[in-house]
Design a protein around this motif. Sequence first.
Motif, PDB file in Angstrom:
ATOM      1  N   TYR A  95       0.879  -1.170   0.000  1.00 38.30           N
ATOM      2  CA  TYR A  95       0.000   0.000   0.000  1.00 38.30           C
ATOM      3  C   TYR A  95       0.905   1.204   0.000  1.00 38.30           C
ATOM      4  CZ  TYR A  95      -4.126  -2.842   0.959  1.00 38.30           C
ATOM      5  OH  TYR A  95      -5.147  -3.748   0.868  1.00 38.30           O
ATOM      6  N   GLY A  96       0.916   1.980  -1.067  1.00 37.62           N
ATOM      7  CA  GLY A  96       1.842   3.094  -1.192  1.00 37.62           C
ATOM      8  C   GLY A  96       3.263   2.559  -1.147  1.00 37.62           C
ATOM      9  N   LYS A  97       4.057   3.121  -0.234  1.00 38.39           N
ATOM     10  CA  LYS A  97       5.462   2.680  -0.151  1.00 38.39           C
ATOM     11  C   LYS A  97       5.618   1.494   0.782  1.00 38.39           C
ATOM     12  CE  LYS A  97       7.891   6.923  -1.274  1.00 38.39           C
ATOM     13  NZ  LYS A  97       8.302   8.194  -0.717  1.00 38.39           N
ATOM     14  N   ARG A  98       4.552   1.197   1.513  1.00 33.93           N
ATOM     15  CA  ARG A  98       4.676   0.172   2.544  1.00 33.93           C
ATOM     16  C   ARG A  98       4.463  -1.234   1.966  1.00 33.93           C
ATOM     17  NH1 ARG A  98       0.311  -1.069   7.061  1.00 33.93           N
ATOM     18  NH2 ARG A  98       1.420  -2.753   8.064  1.00 33.93           N
ATOM     19  N   HIS A  99       5.464  -2.078   2.123  1.00 35.32           N
ATOM     20  CA  HIS A  99       5.334  -3.473   1.716  1.00 35.32           C
ATOM     21  C   HIS A  99       4.548  -4.210   2.777  1.00 35.32           C
ATOM     22  CE1 HIS A  99       7.650  -4.266  -1.905  1.00 35.32           C
ATOM     23  NE2 HIS A  99       8.375  -3.225  -1.545  1.00 35.32           N
ATOM     24  N   LEU A 100       3.373  -4.669   2.419  1.00 33.70           N
ATOM     25  CA  LEU A 100       2.570  -5.379   3.418  1.00 33.70           C
ATOM     26  C   LEU A 100       3.102  -6.798   3.581  1.00 33.70           C
ATOM     27  CD1 LEU A 100       0.254  -4.905   5.280  1.00 33.70           C
ATOM     28  CD2 LEU A 100      -1.323  -5.602   3.483  1.00 33.70           C
ATOM     29  N   PHE A 101       3.249  -7.514   2.462  1.00 34.00           N
ATOM     30  CA  PHE A 101       3.921  -8.811   2.559  1.00 34.00           C
ATOM     31  C   PHE A 101       4.615  -9.203   1.268  1.00 34.00           C
ATOM     32  CE2 PHE A 101      -0.728  -9.563   2.722  1.00 34.00           C
ATOM     33  CZ  PHE A 101      -0.930  -9.959   1.417  1.00 34.00           C
ATOM     34  N   ASP A 102       5.515 -10.134   1.444  1.00 34.26           N
ATOM     35  CA  ASP A 102       6.324 -10.648   0.351  1.00 34.26           C
ATOM     36  C   ASP A 102       6.545 -12.132   0.671  1.00 34.26           C
ATOM     37  OD1 ASP A 102       8.133 -11.225  -1.559  1.00 34.26           O
ATOM     38  OD2 ASP A 102       9.522  -9.592  -1.088  1.00 34.26           O
ATOM     39  N   ILE A 103       5.622 -12.940   0.180  1.00 30.12           N
ATOM     40  CA  ILE A 103       5.648 -14.367   0.525  1.00 30.12           C
ATOM     41  C   ILE A 103       6.344 -15.128  -0.598  1.00 30.12           C
ATOM     42  CG2 ILE A 103       4.212 -16.393   0.986  1.00 30.12           C
ATOM     43  CD1 ILE A 103       2.084 -14.323   2.040  1.00 30.12           C
ATOM     44  N   GLU A 104       7.428 -15.777  -0.263  1.00 31.26           N
ATOM     45  CA  GLU A 104       8.254 -16.450  -1.286  1.00 31.26           C
ATOM     46  C   GLU A 104       7.487 -17.616  -1.907  1.00 31.26           C
ATOM     47  OE1 GLU A 104      11.152 -16.671  -3.807  1.00 31.26           O
ATOM     48  OE2 GLU A 104      10.795 -14.982  -2.452  1.00 31.26           O
ATOM     49  N   ASN A 105       7.248 -18.623  -1.120  1.00 34.40           N
ATOM     50  CA  ASN A 105       6.571 -19.812  -1.631  1.00 34.40           C
ATOM     51  C   ASN A 105       6.007 -20.602  -0.460  1.00 34.40           C
ATOM     52  OD1 ASN A 105       6.165 -22.533  -2.838  1.00 34.40           O
ATOM     53  ND2 ASN A 105       7.001 -21.465  -4.610  1.00 34.40           N
ATOM     54  N   LEU A 106       4.728 -20.869  -0.510  1.00 28.27           N
ATOM     55  CA  LEU A 106       4.099 -21.619   0.582  1.00 28.27           C
ATOM     56  C   LEU A 106       3.090 -22.584  -0.017  1.00 28.27           C
ATOM     57  CD1 LEU A 106       3.863 -21.756   3.748  1.00 28.27           C
ATOM     58  CD2 LEU A 106       1.866 -20.270   3.496  1.00 28.27           C
ATOM     59  N   ARG A 107       3.233 -23.861   0.368  1.00 33.19           N
ATOM     60  CA  ARG A 107       2.303 -24.874  -0.149  1.00 33.19           C
ATOM     61  C   ARG A 107       1.473 -25.421   0.995  1.00 33.19           C
ATOM     62  NH1 ARG A 107       2.934 -30.465  -0.449  1.00 33.19           N
ATOM     63  NH2 ARG A 107       1.306 -31.408  -1.716  1.00 33.19           N
ATOM     64  N   LEU A 108       0.172 -25.308   0.870  1.00 31.99           N
ATOM     65  CA  LEU A 108      -0.731 -25.859   1.873  1.00 31.99           C
ATOM     66  C   LEU A 108      -1.446 -27.049   1.240  1.00 31.99           C
ATOM     67  CD1 LEU A 108      -2.258 -22.543   3.302  1.00 31.99           C
ATOM     68  CD2 LEU A 108      -0.194 -23.746   4.020  1.00 31.99           C
ATOM     69  N   PRO A 109      -1.046 -28.272   1.623  1.00 35.29           N
ATOM     70  CA  PRO A 109      -1.631 -29.455   0.978  1.00 35.29           C
ATOM     71  C   PRO A 109      -3.139 -29.557   1.219  1.00 35.29           C
ATOM     72  CG  PRO A 109       0.290 -30.050   2.293  1.00 35.29           C
ATOM     73  CD  PRO A 109      -0.043 -28.630   2.621  1.00 35.29           C
ATOM     74  N   SER A 110      -3.790 -30.264   0.330  1.00 34.95           N
ATOM     75  CA  SER A 110      -5.229 -30.479   0.421  1.00 34.95           C
ATOM     76  C   SER A 110      -5.582 -31.114   1.766  1.00 34.95           C
ATOM     77  CB  SER A 110      -5.637 -31.396  -0.724  1.00 34.95           C
ATOM     78  OG  SER A 110      -7.011 -31.520  -0.775  1.00 34.95           O
ATOM     79  N   GLY A 111      -6.674 -30.671   2.355  1.00 33.68           N
ATOM     80  CA  GLY A 111      -7.144 -31.300   3.585  1.00 33.68           C
ATOM     81  C   GLY A 111      -6.495 -30.790   4.858  1.00 33.68           C
ATOM     82  N   GLY A 112      -5.714 -29.700   4.759  1.00 37.65           N
ATOM     83  CA  GLY A 112      -5.115 -29.132   5.966  1.00 37.65           C
ATOM     84  C   GLY A 112      -6.089 -28.229   6.710  1.00 37.65           C
ATOM     85  N   TYR A 160     -16.736 -30.665  10.205  1.00 37.66           N
ATOM     86  CA  TYR A 160     -16.809 -30.382   8.766  1.00 37.66           C
ATOM     87  C   TYR A 160     -15.509 -30.804   8.084  1.00 37.66           C
ATOM     88  CZ  TYR A 160     -17.287 -28.108   4.301  1.00 37.66           C
ATOM     89  OH  TYR A 160     -17.337 -27.891   2.949  1.00 37.66           O
ATOM     90  N   HIS A 161     -14.411 -30.471   8.713  1.00 37.68           N
ATOM     91  CA  HIS A 161     -13.096 -30.804   8.161  1.00 37.68           C
ATOM     92  C   HIS A 161     -12.920 -32.317   8.036  1.00 37.68           C
ATOM     93  CE1 HIS A 161      -8.659 -31.409   8.581  1.00 37.68           C
ATOM     94  NE2 HIS A 161      -8.734 -30.647   7.521  1.00 37.68           N
ATOM     95  N   GLU A 162     -13.347 -33.056   9.075  1.00 40.27           N
ATOM     96  CA  GLU A 162     -13.223 -34.516   9.028  1.00 40.27           C
ATOM     97  C   GLU A 162     -14.138 -35.119   7.981  1.00 40.27           C
ATOM     98  OE1 GLU A 162     -13.817 -36.149  12.977  1.00 40.27           O
ATOM     99  OE2 GLU A 162     -12.051 -35.013  13.626  1.00 40.27           O
ATOM    100  N   GLU A 163     -15.368 -34.607   7.899  1.00 35.53           N
ATOM    101  CA  GLU A 163     -16.350 -35.186   6.974  1.00 35.53           C
ATOM    102  C   GLU A 163     -15.988 -34.946   5.513  1.00 35.53           C
ATOM    103  OE1 GLU A 163     -20.369 -34.881   9.741  1.00 35.53           O
ATOM    104  OE2 GLU A 163     -20.198 -33.620   7.978  1.00 35.53           O
ATOM    105  N   THR A 164     -15.415 -33.785   5.216  1.00 31.81           N
ATOM    106  CA  THR A 164     -15.241 -33.395   3.810  1.00 31.81           C
ATOM    107  C   THR A 164     -13.782 -33.369   3.376  1.00 31.81           C
ATOM    108  OG1 THR A 164     -15.031 -31.077   4.368  1.00 31.81           O
ATOM    109  CG2 THR A 164     -17.266 -31.891   3.961  1.00 31.81           C
ATOM    110  N   ASN A 165     -12.864 -33.353   4.328  1.00 25.64           N
ATOM    111  CA  ASN A 165     -11.444 -33.186   4.029  1.00 25.64           C
ATOM    112  C   ASN A 165     -11.157 -31.888   3.268  1.00 25.64           C
ATOM    113  OD1 ASN A 165      -8.888 -34.230   4.545  1.00 25.64           O
ATOM    114  ND2 ASN A 165      -8.697 -34.939   2.429  1.00 25.64           N
ATOM    115  N   ALA A 166     -12.008 -30.885   3.488  1.00 29.12           N
ATOM    116  CA  ALA A 166     -11.781 -29.570   2.876  1.00 29.12           C
ATOM    117  C   ALA A 166     -10.535 -28.936   3.491  1.00 29.12           C
ATOM    118  CB  ALA A 166     -12.982 -28.668   3.125  1.00 29.12           C
ATOM    119  N   THR A 167      -9.916 -28.024   2.751  1.00 32.63           N
ATOM    120  CA  THR A 167      -8.828 -27.221   3.307  1.00 32.63           C
ATOM    121  C   THR A 167      -9.465 -26.033   4.033  1.00 32.63           C
ATOM    122  OG1 THR A 167      -7.414 -27.870   1.482  1.00 32.63           O
ATOM    123  CG2 THR A 167      -6.735 -25.919   2.725  1.00 32.63           C
TER     124      THR A 167
END
Length: 221
Positions: free
Chosen positions: A12-29, A175-182
């Motif tokens: 936002y403007g000059k302010r870096h809010l985030f800079d995320i290199e690489n993140l993998r969130l596997p299915s069902g987490g 819900y998470h157990e029943e559907t394995n949704a992330t």
Amino acid sequence: MELIMEKVQKRYGKRHLFDIENLRLPSGGLYGLMGPNGAGKTTLLKMVAGLGRPDHGGFLYDGIPWHKGLFKDITYLSQKAYMMNATVKENIAWPLEVRGIGTKEREIRIQQALERMEIPELADRKATTLSGGEAQKVAFARALVFKPKLLLMDEPAASLDKQANALFESRMLQYHEETNATVIFITHSAEQAQRCCKELLWLEDGKIEAAPPHVPLQIMR
Ligand SMILES: Nc1ncnc2c1ncn2[C@@H]1O[C@H](COP(=O)(O)OP(=O)(O)OP(=O)(O)O)[C@@H](O)[C@H]1O
Ligand SMILES: [Mg+2]
């Protein structure tokens, strides 16, 4: 649904809010997203939901970049529960209607959603007149009713009393157990994160780190 964040940058403007290199969130987490006020948690989660774009980089959903069809499988629960100017039942029916689910199936699912959140008595109330906590329960019921594969929630338990919070946590886990949704939910409660998730995402100073929730947070800083 597997979610990958690739070189996601936002400023936002000059302010870096985030800079995320690489993140993998596997299915069902099931992930708690934590960090100080103003760290960018809401901004990040909204972007994952397709509400707003990063300046650089992006997200892969089961290996595919954002496309309109994903709205069908993703839901985003905002920090302040948004209620349509209609009854509670009509609010919960809405995501089913837009996905073309028939009247009979709709009725069954709405009833089940109301019962699971222990709010059948709210069914015919005007949703805009609900208290903050009541609205949050309805918003949660409405989010689950169409069985999203990616469930994103911004401080879903912020207005809930102790009993409602316990109910919310058990329904989220069910819900998470029943559907394995992330599932990714923002919380300011380390206890809640410890109770609910195997992995915690900590966002601070523009970086995100994943760690088991029992690791004392100061170690991650
Ligand atoms: N449209 C905008 N223009 C400028 N700055 C913004 C805009 N939206 C958000 N911000 C700023 O970006 C930062 C991150 O905001 P965000 O709402 O994502 O934080 P958060 O981690 O969810 O905080 P909280 O825990 O308080 O909910 C804040 O400093 C906020 O003021
Ligand atoms: Mg926020």
